[in-house]
Scaffold this motif. Structure first.
Motif, mmCIF file in Angstrom:
data_model
loop_
_atom_site.group_PDB
_atom_site.id
_atom_site.type_symbol
_atom_site.label_atom_id
_atom_site.label_comp_id
_atom_site.label_asym_id
_atom_site.label_seq_id
_atom_site.Cartn_x
_atom_site.Cartn_y
_atom_site.Cartn_z
ATOM 1 N N GLU B 330 0.865 -1.206 -0.030
ATOM 2 C CA GLU B 330 -0.280 -0.312 0.044
ATOM 3 C C GLU B 330 0.985 1.130 -0.132
ATOM 4 O OE1 GLU B 330 -2.989 0.260 -0.632
ATOM 5 O OE2 GLU B 330 -3.206 -1.912 -0.870
ATOM 6 N N ARG B 333 2.068 1.641 -3.627
ATOM 7 C CA ARG B 333 1.035 2.111 -4.178
ATOM 8 C C ARG B 333 0.229 4.128 -3.953
ATOM 9 N NH1 ARG B 333 -1.171 -3.171 -2.691
ATOM 10 N NH2 ARG B 333 -1.767 -3.729 -4.757
ATOM 11 N N VAL B 334 0.377 4.378 -2.989
ATOM 12 C CA VAL B 334 0.842 5.344 -2.093
ATOM 13 C C VAL B 334 1.094 6.915 -3.551
ATOM 14 C CG1 VAL B 334 -1.772 5.278 -1.156
ATOM 15 C CG2 VAL B 334 0.799 5.417 -0.490
ATOM 16 N N LYS B 336 3.010 6.253 -5.818
ATOM 17 C CA LYS B 336 3.131 6.071 -7.256
ATOM 18 C C LYS B 336 1.843 7.460 -7.483
ATOM 19 C CE LYS B 336 4.237 2.046 -8.254
ATOM 20 N NZ LYS B 336 4.289 -0.077 -8.957
#
Lengths: 424, 424
Positions: B330, B333-334, B336
């Motif tokens: 996660e 993800r954030v 990116k």
């Protein structure tokens, strides 16, 4: 696979989404089926009902899930290559991986695993990309049939901008696609779909030929990618200087028709979205993939407010999550970040809405009614959440939320697909 | 729990992060231990080595994970209340949930489940918030000890702005904290930590008293929350008009010291981050929680470039993922999305960096060396990834990436904590 002959009453706590943002829960309810076809949903069984009761006790039963966009041959690269962006990731990982599916033994090994894993995750309907290999695509369809997965599968078309080991001539691509479509009548639960990879992978002649096939086989829908990444959009503009917008490159060749599926639409303009609405195109939101390959956050709230038809897709292996509950909660996560970024203009997705998208919205693409539709073959998932953390004061709706968020496949204890109890 | 007496050689494919962005992999390597203490890491065993070999075959062995911020009593609400934002979520879900921990039987049931689940997920070191109940905090520590989890646990302090059922007087709060600290010498692997919930929950008198306790017990560190949400920051400014910035509300009472842990720091100014660096404060990035309660995306890349000490936290139950591999992905993800939003200025987190954060970075807070540190008790996780999708051409590093991304607890086949093989 158990074919559910006669009258069956499936008992448990039912939860389904009759409309966006709405949730119906029925504690200790029943789904009555005859020969696998839903006769109705009941609080209690009709008097003198002679049904055989299949009792799931305190479990929660929801409609099964629809995955509207996945790349089957990318299953072995799930969770790999995540430091790369879209176009590099395609060249370094994806194309070499897809090239392996010329080997049918390899294809069988991978597709058997994928088909089982879809069922274990509660996904019974898919719109899947195969590779460009016609024979391996049949291997995929055989394995999906065997496991109980239904839906659409497409042999991919690409006659340019690929790697040398993954390429076909225009003539081959069209001839193989025609043959593929004609061979698909052997599958009871799967249908073909015309699948140009995306505009940069297809010459104009190929797109034109596919448009003609779509006209010749009007029952065969079309799926592709649209406006995923700014570099891709610029590339499409270079390739088609006559088209103002990406969508027009499909439209001009007859591939932009009612029921066409377009994955991503992260950077679609308001005009492109209007063209989607006007022509009855389906947008597939793939939040995990869009984050992983750093494409951005799609304007899901706008799509919904504009009245577009939208479903969710895992987009494995850009997406690293095959489970649709995981995809649903990722959609909520990115929508919250978009809500913040939009100055709280674009409301985030609620849990109810996300659940609607992976059930009722997805099954609508297949012509199915909301929830457990009367007169339709049963698609359902049974969740046993008894191993989650002890929490006595919790409603059915909260239990559903927790199932979606914690989404462990061990929680799924039974899956029904197309009116059959399938093996998990 | 097996205490690993004598000389043991643990054999498998080793992977650890010696520095940020670096990864060492040793195929078919050995971790040699004596009485649970690491003697070294080897490609092959030293000649004439008499160690008992524990052979994990083709499995991958990594250091165990550290969770630097979690709220133990919120475990039953994992994945619940996700349509609410921070302050509403606290009032509707969190405070009523934490109030239940006055009941020690309830506490025992929940904390036993949590402790087992941490181990099953490979987390052997934690910095945990309990509730404000001293006795239930001991129940938590007993269960963590029993399961094999090590680290810091804090009885929470809050004497204002809570709900009526979850409140203590300033005097009670200070007296109970002192008593709690003094009672903690019974735990071989757990230590107390001073835990003001956050500035709005504590009167000045309470913060002042806690600062004095921190001075009286200099070996006891401090943990709290910082700059998670703009509304919270505005509230703190109203409560402390003499402080320009949130961090100063801790500093003025002696709670901003070397080794203090501050969770979130999503909206910390460059000055606040400079104060963290100057005073040796640890920032804990909790990406899933920051997304779920819509706080934003913390500037992790900036923190790392500025040389802050940073770890990752699950922050259950704002975070819905207890597994640190899930938290790590996660975080990627954030990062990116933040990379995109920053006009590609703030580089996204790589898989190697994320792995470093949940292993080497986290264990450094506990004074442990990178990887499997020589002279230190073994903390390790054994992953059997043989049930993942068939993919013959895959490196050890790629297998590690896939383990982190797909992170199913069923993949974990053994866990070592503090030099003991613990039950999973």
């Amino acid at each position: 696979m158990n074919s559910m002959r006669g009258l069956c009453a499936i008992r448990g706590n039912l939860a389904f989404a009759p409309a966006p943002g709405a949730l119906t829960t029925i504690a200790d309810g029943y789904i009555l089926t005859r020969d696998g076809i839903v006769e109705g949903v009941f609080n209690r069984l009709p008097p003198h009902c002679q049904a055989e009761v299949i009792n799931y006790g305190d479990s929660i039963i929801t409609p099964a899930f629809t995955d509207m966009h996945l790349h089957a041959p990318q299953f072995p690269m799930l969770g790999l290559g995540m430091d790369l962006q879209l176009l590099d990731w395609l060249n370094v990982y994806t194309f070499p991986m897809e090239a392996r599916f010329g080997n049918l033994e390899y294809a069988k090994t991978v597709y058997r695993q994928l088909a089982k894993e879809l069922i274990r995750r509660g996904t019974t309907r898919v719109c899947a990309f195969s590779s460009l290999h016609r024979e391996a695509t049949h291997v995929l369809m055989e394995q999906l049939e065997k496991a109980g997965v239904t839906g659409y599968v497409g042999k991919v078309n690409m006659d340019r901008n690929s790697s040398p080991e993954l390429m076909e001539t225009t003539e081959e691509s069209l001839a193989e696609t025609r043959r593929f479509i004609q061979e698909c009548n052997v599958y009871p639960h799967l249908k073909p779909i015309i699948t140009p990879r995306f505009t940069p992978s297809c010459t104009d002649t190929l797109l034109e030929g596919l448009g003609k096939l779509a006209e010749e086989f009007p029952e065969v829908p079309i799926q592709s990618h649209l406006s995923e990444n700014p570099d891709e959009i610029a590339w499409v503009r270079d390739l088609h200087p006559d088209c103002q917008e990406y969508w027009q490159t499909y439209h001009k060749f007859g591939l932009w028709k009612r029921g066409t599926i377009m994955a991503h639409c992260v950077h679609s303009s308001p005009e492109e979205r209007a063209a989607m609405k006007e022509h009855g195109i389906w947008a597939v939101h793939c939040p995990d993939s869009n984050t992983n390959v750093a494409s951005g956050i799609a304007p899901l709230r706008r799509m919904l407010e504009e009245g577009l038809q939208v479903g969710l897709g895992s987009d494995i292996a850009g997406g690293a999550k095959l489970s649709m509950p995981d995809v649903a909660t990722e959609a909520i996560r990115v929508s919250k970040l978009r809500w913040l970024l939009s100055g709280k203009e674009e409301a985030f997705l609620t849990v109810r809405e996300a659940f609607y998208l992976i059930t009722t919205a997805g099954q609508a693409y297949f012509g199915a009614k909301p929830g457990f539709g009367q007169g339709e073959p049963l698609h359902a998932v049974v969740f046993n959440d008894s191993r989650f953390a002890y929490n006595p004061a919790i409603t059915l709706e909260e239990r559903l939320e927790r199932i979606l968020y914690l989404g462990d496949k061990a929680t799924i204890s039974a899956v029904y697909s197309a009116g059959r109890l399938v093996e998990i």
